[in-house]
Design a protein around this motif. Structure first.
Motif, PDB file in Angstrom:
ATOM      1  N   CYS A 123      46.354  72.099 -10.012  1.00 38.42           N
ATOM      2  CA  CYS A 123      47.763  71.611 -10.064  1.00 38.42           C
ATOM      3  C   CYS A 123      47.551  72.490  -8.724  1.00 38.42           C
ATOM      4  CB  CYS A 123      48.459  72.409 -11.186  1.00 38.42           C
ATOM      5  SG  CYS A 123      50.664  72.118  -9.797  1.00 38.42           S
ATOM      6  N   SER A 124      48.298  71.447  -7.730  1.00 37.44           N
ATOM      7  CA  SER A 124      48.062  72.377  -5.991  1.00 37.44           C
ATOM      8  C   SER A 124      49.146  73.805  -6.282  1.00 37.44           C
ATOM      9  CB  SER A 124      48.279  71.310  -5.048  1.00 37.44           C
ATOM     10  OG  SER A 124      49.678  70.732  -4.975  1.00 37.44           O
ATOM     11  N   ASN A 125      50.056  73.121  -6.562  1.00 36.32           N
ATOM     12  CA  ASN A 125      51.355  74.490  -6.922  1.00 36.32           C
ATOM     13  C   ASN A 125      52.311  73.980  -5.414  1.00 36.32           C
ATOM     14  OD1 ASN A 125      50.667  74.945  -9.083  1.00 36.32           O
ATOM     15  ND2 ASN A 125      49.633  77.131  -7.844  1.00 36.32           N
ATOM     16  N   ASN A 126      52.073  72.879  -4.615  1.00 36.98           N
ATOM     17  CA  ASN A 126      52.943  72.897  -3.823  1.00 36.98           C
ATOM     18  C   ASN A 126      53.969  71.577  -3.649  1.00 36.98           C
ATOM     19  OD1 ASN A 126      53.922  71.817  -0.893  1.00 36.98           O
ATOM     20  ND2 ASN A 126      51.560  71.971   0.066  1.00 36.98           N
ATOM     21  N   ILE A 127      55.206  71.868  -3.868  1.00 39.46           N
ATOM     22  CA  ILE A 127      56.258  71.275  -3.881  1.00 39.46           C
ATOM     23  C   ILE A 127      57.257  70.327  -2.638  1.00 39.46           C
ATOM     24  CG2 ILE A 127      56.252  71.555  -6.223  1.00 39.46           C
ATOM     25  CD1 ILE A 127      59.136  73.848  -5.628  1.00 39.46           C
TER      26      ILE A 127
ATOM     27  N   ASP B 100      60.794  62.572  -6.980  1.00 34.13           N
ATOM     28  CA  ASP B 100      60.528  64.261  -7.190  1.00 34.13           C
ATOM     29  C   ASP B 100      59.330  63.929  -8.812  1.00 34.13           C
ATOM     30  OD1 ASP B 100      61.379  64.590  -5.442  1.00 34.13           O
ATOM     31  OD2 ASP B 100      62.863  65.873  -5.473  1.00 34.13           O
ATOM     32  N   PHE B 101      59.467  62.764  -9.360  1.00 28.50           N
ATOM     33  CA  PHE B 101      58.900  62.854 -10.950  1.00 28.50           C
ATOM     34  C   PHE B 101      58.001  61.786 -11.465  1.00 28.50           C
ATOM     35  CE2 PHE B 101      63.461  61.476 -11.789  1.00 28.50           C
ATOM     36  CZ  PHE B 101      62.620  60.652 -12.716  1.00 28.50           C
TER      37      PHE B 101
ATOM     38  N   ILE C 229      56.119  68.547 -11.677  1.00 32.06           N
ATOM     39  CA  ILE C 229      57.583  68.273 -11.706  1.00 32.06           C
ATOM     40  C   ILE C 229      57.461  69.785 -13.115  1.00 32.06           C
ATOM     41  CG2 ILE C 229      59.095  66.833 -13.781  1.00 32.06           C
ATOM     42  CD1 ILE C 229      56.577  64.642 -13.664  1.00 32.06           C
ATOM     43  N   LEU C 230      56.819  70.486 -13.611  1.00 34.23           N
ATOM     44  CA  LEU C 230      57.752  72.200 -14.509  1.00 34.23           C
ATOM     45  C   LEU C 230      58.440  72.514 -13.119  1.00 34.23           C
ATOM     46  CD1 LEU C 230      54.934  71.994 -17.147  1.00 34.23           C
ATOM     47  CD2 LEU C 230      57.376  72.261 -16.871  1.00 34.23           C
TER      48      LEU C 230
ATOM     49  N   VAL D 233      66.873  74.013 -19.699  1.00 39.07           N
ATOM     50  CA  VAL D 233      67.321  73.309 -19.043  1.00 39.07           C
ATOM     51  C   VAL D 233      67.903  71.691 -18.713  1.00 39.07           C
ATOM     52  CG1 VAL D 233      65.526  75.045 -17.877  1.00 39.07           C
ATOM     53  CG2 VAL D 233      65.508  73.032 -17.294  1.00 39.07           C
ATOM     54  N   THR D 234      68.427  71.404 -17.769  1.00 37.67           N
ATOM     55  CA  THR D 234      69.292  70.174 -17.375  1.00 37.67           C
ATOM     56  C   THR D 234      67.541  69.675 -17.543  1.00 37.67           C
ATOM     57  OG1 THR D 234      71.066  70.899 -16.179  1.00 37.67           O
ATOM     58  CG2 THR D 234      70.352  68.705 -16.039  1.00 37.67           C
ATOM     59  N   PRO D 235      67.717  67.927 -18.358  1.00 35.85           N
ATOM     60  CA  PRO D 235      66.872  66.957 -18.247  1.00 35.85           C
ATOM     61  C   PRO D 235      66.358  66.858 -16.687  1.00 35.85           C
ATOM     62  CG  PRO D 235      68.627  66.635 -19.810  1.00 35.85           C
ATOM     63  CD  PRO D 235      69.243  67.884 -19.160  1.00 35.85           C
ATOM     64  N   VAL D 236      64.934  66.681 -17.210  1.00 36.07           N
ATOM     65  CA  VAL D 236      64.663  66.468 -15.535  1.00 36.07           C
ATOM     66  C   VAL D 236      65.110  65.088 -14.582  1.00 36.07           C
ATOM     67  CG1 VAL D 236      62.147  65.144 -14.483  1.00 36.07           C
ATOM     68  CG2 VAL D 236      62.027  66.910 -16.296  1.00 36.07           C
ATOM     69  N   ALA D 237      65.500  63.962 -15.434  1.00 33.75           N
ATOM     70  CA  ALA D 237      65.654  63.068 -14.879  1.00 33.75           C
ATOM     71  C   ALA D 237      67.421  63.486 -14.493  1.00 33.75           C
ATOM     72  CB  ALA D 237      66.365  61.914 -16.318  1.00 33.75           C
ATOM     73  N   GLN D 238      68.385  63.584 -14.849  1.00 36.53           N
ATOM     74  CA  GLN D 238      69.306  64.564 -14.294  1.00 36.53           C
ATOM     75  C   GLN D 238      69.564  65.326 -13.266  1.00 36.53           C
ATOM     76  OE1 GLN D 238      72.148  65.320 -17.529  1.00 36.53           O
ATOM     77  NE2 GLN D 238      71.416  64.314 -18.811  1.00 36.53           N
TER      78      GLN D 238
END
Length: 345
Positions: free
Chosen positions: A231-235, A99-100, A108-109, A88-93
């Motif tokens: 990971c809390s899974n809370n984004i 957010d990262f 981040i995932l 998929v589209t890179p993280v930075a884009q």
């Protein structure tokens, strides 16, 4: 006439006095020896130092931090596990930097899955372990040179770790590990590829870390708390960037304590560059995250070697509370000649 009983009592009295005189020095020496042992037990203590990775131990050149093997692994894992198989589209884009940067691999995932595939965290989080495994498999297929491409240890890192390796033993033991948002297997590959593992400063892993198979890296494992541990899974809640990391510090603290049950962990010092690291350590000092160790002093060495200035980190750290929260900011990071003393050593 002399009573036979009186005569025997007169004979026994000097013998008893002689016994007292003989045993008294022994009792005195025994009491001194026991007091010495007790003193030794009281002074057998150790310090745990945990390190962040990116921006703390490791620097990227140019845009390498956004296009590195690790960065590409996110896109690969989300596409493979949740998408059609293509990256998929890179993280930075796909994500805002906030957010990262300073976040954990798990969060981040989940954010990348929502941003690129429209999949909410409630749907993607049950497959988080699969995505982390896919990230690791992607990186583990690379040679060390590709893993390290565009990355290098920051100035002073190797020298300071060489010094700390010499303090792994003795009455004033120092135990070093990582606390990082990185998946554990990825952290192992990066530390090996960059020559950081080879300093010998990082303590061998806790037994529970051996339960998860990070293929081909058993020989280069080390103590810590990692993005794959919690990971809390809370984004939705931005505070989870640092609160998840605080949980990882707590995991590292517990593991270190269990490795040395007969010694007292007197101090944990976290070394990191982003605000999330400072706030995570501060949360460990001020909240109930380390409630099982109420007398533990939490130190923080905030290094201005990442994207944030020393003044920004100093403001986040706040005031020192001796014996409980002791932050220090170093503009030059681990290259600063005062780094070791900043750790309270």
């Amino acid at each position: 006439p002399v009573d036979a009983n009186d005569e025997s009592q007169h004979l026994e009295r000097p013998k008893r006095q002689e016994e007292k005189m003989t045993t008294a020095p022994f009792s005195f020496l025994l009491s001194i020896f026991l007091a010495f042992l007790h003193l030794c037990e009281e002074t057998r203590a150790f310090t745990l130092i945990t390190f962040d990775v990116d921006g703390t131990l490791v620097q990227g050149s140019g845009n390498a931090a956004d296009t590195s093997a690790h960065a590409r692994a996110f896109s690969h894992a989300v596409g493979r596990v949740l998408g059609d198989g293509d990256a998929v589209t890179p993280v930075a884009q796909a994500l805002e930097r906030t957010d990262f940067h300073g976040s954990t691999d798990g969060l981040i995932l989940l954010r990348l899955a929502r941003a690129t595939l429209g999949i909410d965290a409630k749907e993607s989080s049950p497959r988080l372990d699969e995505m982390m495994a896919a990230m690791y498999e992607h990186m583990n297929a690379m040679q060390d040179a590709e893993v390290a491409l565009g990355l290098s240890p920051l100035p002073g890192v190797i020298e300071r770790l060489d010094h700390l390796e010499g303090r792994r033993r003795g009455d004033d033991r120092v135990v070093c590990g990582l606390v990082t948002g990185n998946v554990e297997g990825i952290a192992r590959r990066k530390m090996q590829a960059l020559g950081i593992y080879q300093t010998g400063a990082l303590h061998p892993p806790h037994r529970e870390q051996l339960a998860r198979d990070w293929k081909d890296t058993d020989a280069v494992g080390f103590l810590g708390g990692f993005g794959s541990d919690y990971c809390s899974n809370n984004i939705e809640d931005f505070d989870r960037n640092h609160l998840d990391r605080a949980e990882q510090i707590a995991i590292a603290v517990r593991r270190a304590s269990e490795l040395y049950p007969d010694e007292k962990l007197r101090r944990v010092v976290h070394v990191g560059d982003p605000p999330a690291d400072v706030l995570a350590a501060k949360a460990c000092a001020e909240e109930s995250i380390l409630g099982h160790l109420p007398d533990l002093c939490v130190g923080m060495v905030a290094v201005a070697t990442g994207s944030y200035t020393g003044e920004e980190l100093r403001e986040l750290a706040g005031d020192c509370k001796p014996g409980r929260w002791e932050p220090v900011v170093l503009e030059d990071g681990m290259a600063d000649e005062n780094f070791i003393s900043a750790c309270g050593l």
